[in-house]
Write an enzyme that holds these catalytic residues in place. Sequence first.
Site, PDB file in Angstrom:
ATOM      1  N   SER A  38      -8.217  33.464 -14.396  1.00  0.00           N
ATOM      2  CA  SER A  38      -8.009  32.905 -15.735  1.00  0.00           C
ATOM      3  C   SER A  38      -8.598  31.516 -15.913  1.00  0.00           C
ATOM      4  O   SER A  38      -8.902  31.112 -17.040  1.00  0.00           O
ATOM      5  CB  SER A  38      -6.509  32.872 -16.049  1.00  0.00           C
ATOM      6  OG  SER A  38      -5.798  32.181 -15.035  1.00  0.00           O
ATOM      7  N   HIS A  89      -2.619  26.028 -17.766  1.00  0.00           N
ATOM      8  CA  HIS A  89      -4.048  26.337 -17.758  1.00  0.00           C
ATOM      9  C   HIS A  89      -4.787  25.245 -18.524  1.00  0.00           C
ATOM     10  O   HIS A  89      -4.221  24.603 -19.411  1.00  0.00           O
ATOM     11  CB  HIS A  89      -4.313  27.691 -18.424  1.00  0.00           C
ATOM     12  CG  HIS A  89      -4.002  28.860 -17.563  1.00  0.00           C
ATOM     13  ND1 HIS A  89      -2.720  29.357 -17.401  1.00  0.00           N
ATOM     14  CD2 HIS A  89      -4.805  29.644 -16.796  1.00  0.00           C
ATOM     15  CE1 HIS A  89      -2.747  30.390 -16.585  1.00  0.00           C
ATOM     16  NE2 HIS A  89      -3.991  30.586 -16.195  1.00  0.00           N
TER      17      HIS A  89
END
Length: 263
Positions: A40, A245
Site C-alpha cells: 500500500s 499511510h
Amino acid sequence: MRRFRAFSASLTLLGTLGALLVGTGTAQAAGERYVALGDSYSSGVGAGSYLSDSGSCKRSSKSYPALWSASNAPASFSFVACSGATSTTVRNSQLGSLAGSTTLVSVSAGGNDIGFADIMSVCVLQSDQACINAVNTGTAKARNELPGQLDQLYSGIRSRSPGARVMVLGYPRFYKLGSCIVGIGDTKRKALDDAADTLNSVISGRAAAAGFRFIDVRGPFTGHEICSGDAWIHSTRIPVDESYHPNTKGQQYGYLPSFDAIA
C-alpha cells in the site's frame, strides 16, 4: 577584454554541457520500462484519487510511481502495487509484470509480513504493555522470518528482469515524540518508531545482499511525522485502511523525490 571573452566562452561551454546532461537524463527516462511493485505504500493508499480499475488494491494517481511516470513519460509503465500485499503475494501475484526488457523496478514490501496493521490496532486500542508485546512479536518476525521471504522476492525480481535497476523503498517513522497531548502516549509511539527502524534495517540488509538499491525515506519524513504539525502521514482516520499511510504530501514530497533522485 580577453578575460571577458574567456569567461563568456566558459559560460557557453557550461550551458552546452548542462543541456546535454539534461537531454541525456530525459532520454534515459523516456527509454525506461518501469514496473512498480509492492504494498500500500507504493500503491498510494492514503493519497486518494484511486484509479477506477485498481479495485481493492487502491492504486492512486498521486502515488510516487504514478507521479514519476507522469513527469518522466517512460516507454512503458506497469503499476501493479497493491494494498495489503506481503512479500509472498508480491512474488506470487505481481512478478508477471516483469520482463527481460524491464529497465527499472520499484518495490516496497515487509510491513504486512510482520503484521503492522494488527500491531497498530493493538497499540491504538490496548495498553502500553500490550502494544510493546505486539511490537516485540512483529520485530521478531522481521529479524527471523522476513529475511528469507525478502530473499525469495528479490531473487524472483532479478531472475525475471536481470538487467533492471531495482529500487527497494523503506518506511517512514510514524511519530514525532514529545509533541502530542492527545492520542496514544509516547511509550507506544517510541515502540512503533523503533519497530519501523528495525524493519528498515532488515529490508536494507537484504536489498544490499541482492545487489539492489535501498531508498531510506525516514530522512525526508523527519519533521513531518504524526504530531509534527505538518504531518505527511495520516493518523487514525476513516476509511480506516488509510490510517498510518502517507497522505498526498507524503507521496509527493517524501517518496517521490527520494525515488526520483536515484531512478
